[in-house]
Design a protein around this motif. Structure first.
Motif, PDB file in Angstrom:
ATOM      1  N   THR A 141       1.083  -1.083   0.152  1.00 17.95           N
ATOM      2  CA  THR A 141      -0.181  -0.021  -0.012  1.00 17.95           C
ATOM      3  C   THR A 141       0.708   1.296  -0.359  1.00 17.95           C
ATOM      4  O   THR A 141       0.597   2.583   0.228  1.00 17.95           O
ATOM      5  CB  THR A 141      -1.382  -0.377   1.834  1.00 17.95           C
ATOM      6  OG1 THR A 141      -0.296  -0.353   2.621  1.00 17.95           O
ATOM      7  CG2 THR A 141      -2.294  -0.877   0.851  1.00 17.95           C
ATOM      8  N   GLU A 149       2.558   4.670  -1.231  1.00 23.18           N
ATOM      9  CA  GLU A 149       2.426   4.948  -2.855  1.00 23.18           C
ATOM     10  C   GLU A 149       3.614   5.890  -3.211  1.00 23.18           C
ATOM     11  O   GLU A 149       3.954   6.470  -2.502  1.00 23.18           O
ATOM     12  CB  GLU A 149       1.053   6.024  -2.559  1.00 23.18           C
ATOM     13  CG  GLU A 149       0.599   6.876  -3.786  1.00 23.18           C
ATOM     14  CD  GLU A 149      -0.087   5.463  -5.041  1.00 23.18           C
ATOM     15  OE1 GLU A 149       0.333   5.166  -5.667  1.00 23.18           O
ATOM     16  OE2 GLU A 149      -1.389   4.648  -4.665  1.00 23.18           O
ATOM     17  N   ASP A 158       3.282   6.985  -6.164  1.00 23.60           N
ATOM     18  CA  ASP A 158       2.280   8.653  -7.425  1.00 23.60           C
ATOM     19  C   ASP A 158       1.829   9.262  -6.322  1.00 23.60           C
ATOM     20  O   ASP A 158       1.336   9.251  -5.010  1.00 23.60           O
ATOM     21  CB  ASP A 158       1.534   7.974  -7.784  1.00 23.60           C
ATOM     22  CG  ASP A 158       1.704   7.483  -9.317  1.00 23.60           C
ATOM     23  OD1 ASP A 158       3.061   7.884  -9.770  1.00 23.60           O
ATOM     24  OD2 ASP A 158       1.368   5.715  -9.591  1.00 23.60           O
ATOM     25  N   ASP A 159       2.273  10.880  -6.185  1.00 27.15           N
ATOM     26  CA  ASP A 159       1.635  11.861  -5.671  1.00 27.15           C
ATOM     27  C   ASP A 159       0.575  12.824  -7.364  1.00 27.15           C
ATOM     28  O   ASP A 159       0.437  12.578  -7.647  1.00 27.15           O
ATOM     29  CB  ASP A 159       2.839  13.156  -5.859  1.00 27.15           C
ATOM     30  CG  ASP A 159       2.111  13.795  -5.526  1.00 27.15           C
ATOM     31  OD1 ASP A 159       1.147  14.449  -5.173  1.00 27.15           O
ATOM     32  OD2 ASP A 159       2.969  15.509  -5.125  1.00 27.15           O
ATOM     33  N   PRO A 160      -0.638  11.924  -6.414  1.00 28.25           N
ATOM     34  CA  PRO A 160      -1.894  12.234  -7.398  1.00 28.25           C
ATOM     35  C   PRO A 160      -2.078  13.969  -7.350  1.00 28.25           C
ATOM     36  O   PRO A 160      -2.413  13.844  -8.170  1.00 28.25           O
ATOM     37  CB  PRO A 160      -3.370  11.903  -6.075  1.00 28.25           C
ATOM     38  CG  PRO A 160      -2.244  11.695  -5.150  1.00 28.25           C
ATOM     39  CD  PRO A 160      -1.242  11.583  -4.923  1.00 28.25           C
TER      40      PRO A 160
END
Lengths: 248, 165
Positions: free
Chosen positions: B14, B16, B18-20
């Motif tokens: 989990t 992440e 990626d920085d959304p």
């Protein structure tokens, strides 16, 4: 209301707006329809990467309740291919949009996929030249369907204001029947509907477990906050600097 | 998998990358720099996470496939994400990347580690590593002729299959 309950919104768009519909519209309504049918679902996760960092909200698309039993239409595969082999995979919304664009290839190719469903096969035909260079012709069946669909949509649009006045339950019932096709009803995004569309949207969200980003207003138009990715994906690869200010 | 290993795997899974909110995310960049589709890039990121988990468990050195290595290289460029968020806060250990020093002895050693890595993967995840991301050892160490190319100045033309078996 017969055909709106039978066709996917992309099929409806193909029949009604053959030349003018865009890939963006087609993909947007297709994803929305799959979310509405709980084939896919959104998952909103808030994470704090470290105690020093502020919490960040991520919106993922995951398999929905009916994913395993759903029989997808050919064009719906562009959103569904990434899921079967990766059990339990969570894909960021914006990444799934990009994947769908890449899988679709082009508007022409995607329209071809839409026209391959059982419902559409009798509505469009292709000559040998059209098969080589692209394009298609609508058949007599297709023209008849176009007429019926336009009539159904016009009737719904005309009835909508009075339905909303008489209570949201009736409108919700129509939503349950026509699913993603609801996005094609002109009046639904109109501000003249006051706050009722917001309430309805929240009901749909609750029913379908479709959380929205906290910053969204909760109206139907807030789907566009999701679908900004649809608009930016076309040229998304070229935007932004490579290494920010670190000079890497 | 032991309970503690399961917990660690969930934390890694989990994590992440990626920085959304970024216009160009980690995975966007990975896809662009390698000429991969977004779908394939996401799969390689998933395999990279598995590799990192294996590194935490393995009693011996491991070697990634080239695809997984590309994800690792890019993650190392995002220094805050790699060292602080991933190593310090997520797996709570520092994992250094050691490129080969070259030479035939090293080549044999990496080949051996790569084979062991794939076997260890199979043991832990109870499934074979996907062939499109974890190719055979022969292919892994044969296809190593990479160069950075400025696509605004050069055309790339794929060799016919005859020259590229």
């Amino acid at each position: 209301m017969k055909y709106l309950t039978m066709l996917s919104p992309a099929e409806t768009l193909l029949v009604l707006r053959r030349e003018t519909t865009t890939l963006n519209e087609l993909l947007k309504v297709t994803l929305w329809d799959l979310l509405y049918k709980s084939v896919l679902q959104t998952l909103q996760v808030s994470r704090q990467p470290s105690p020093q960092d502020p919490p960040c909200t991520f919106i993922y698309i995951v398999k929905g309740e009916y994913f395993d039993t759903y029989k997808p239409l050919p064009h719906e595969g562009v959103f569904l291919y990434p899921f079967p082999t990766n059990n339990g995979i969570e894909i960021l919304f914006r990444h799934l949009v990009k994947i769908a664009y890449q899988n679709a290839g082009s508007r022409q190719k995607f329209l071809h996929l839409v026209s391959q469903s059982e419902q559409m096969k009798t509505c469009f035909s292709q000559t040998k030249l059209q098969k080589i260079f692209g394009g298609y012709s609508i058949t007599a069946n297709g023209l008849a369907l176009e007429k019926d669909l336009a009539k159904e949509l016009a009737e719904l649009e005309a009835r909508l204001p009075s339905l909303l006045e008489s209570g949201k339950e009736k409108v919700l019932e129509i939503y349950r029947q026509i699913k993603g096709n609801m996005l094609l009803i002109q009046g639904i995004e109109s501000t003249s509907l006051g706050g009722l569309d917001k309430q309805l949207w929240e009901e749909v969200q609750q029913e379908q477990n479709m959380p929205l980003p906290a910053s969204c207003s909760g109206t139907f138009s807030s789907f566009d906050s999701y679908s900004e990715s649809f608009d930016s994906s076309c040229g998304g690869d070229s935007n932004g600097g490579d290494s920010g200010g670190d000079g890497c | 998998m032991k309970e503690a290993d399961n917990l660690l795997w969930n934390k890694i899974k989990t994590f992440e990358l990626d920085d959304p909110t970024a216009p160009l995310t980690f995975t966007d960049r990975l896809a662009r720099e390698n000429g991969w589709s977004m779908e394939y890039s996401l799969k390689t990121v998933c395999e990279y996470k598995k590799f990192m988990f294996l590194l935490c468990l393995a009693p011996h050195p491991l070697t990634p496939s080239d695809q997984v290595d590309q994800v690792w290289h890019l993650h190392l460029l995002y220094t805050y994400s790699y060292w602080t968020l991933f190593c310090q806060h997520t797996i709570k250990r520092a994992i250094h990347h050691g490129p080969t020093k070259g030479g035939s002895l090293e080549k044999e050693q990496y080949l051996d580690w790569y084979i062991k890595t794939k076997a260890f993967y199979q043991d832990i995840f109870e499934q074979a590593p996907p062939e499109d991301i974890w190719p055979s050892a022969e292919k892994r160490f044969k296809e190593r002729h990479f160069q950075r190319v400025n696509l605004s100045q050069y055309w790339l033309v794929k060799k016919p299959q005859f020259f590229n078996p």
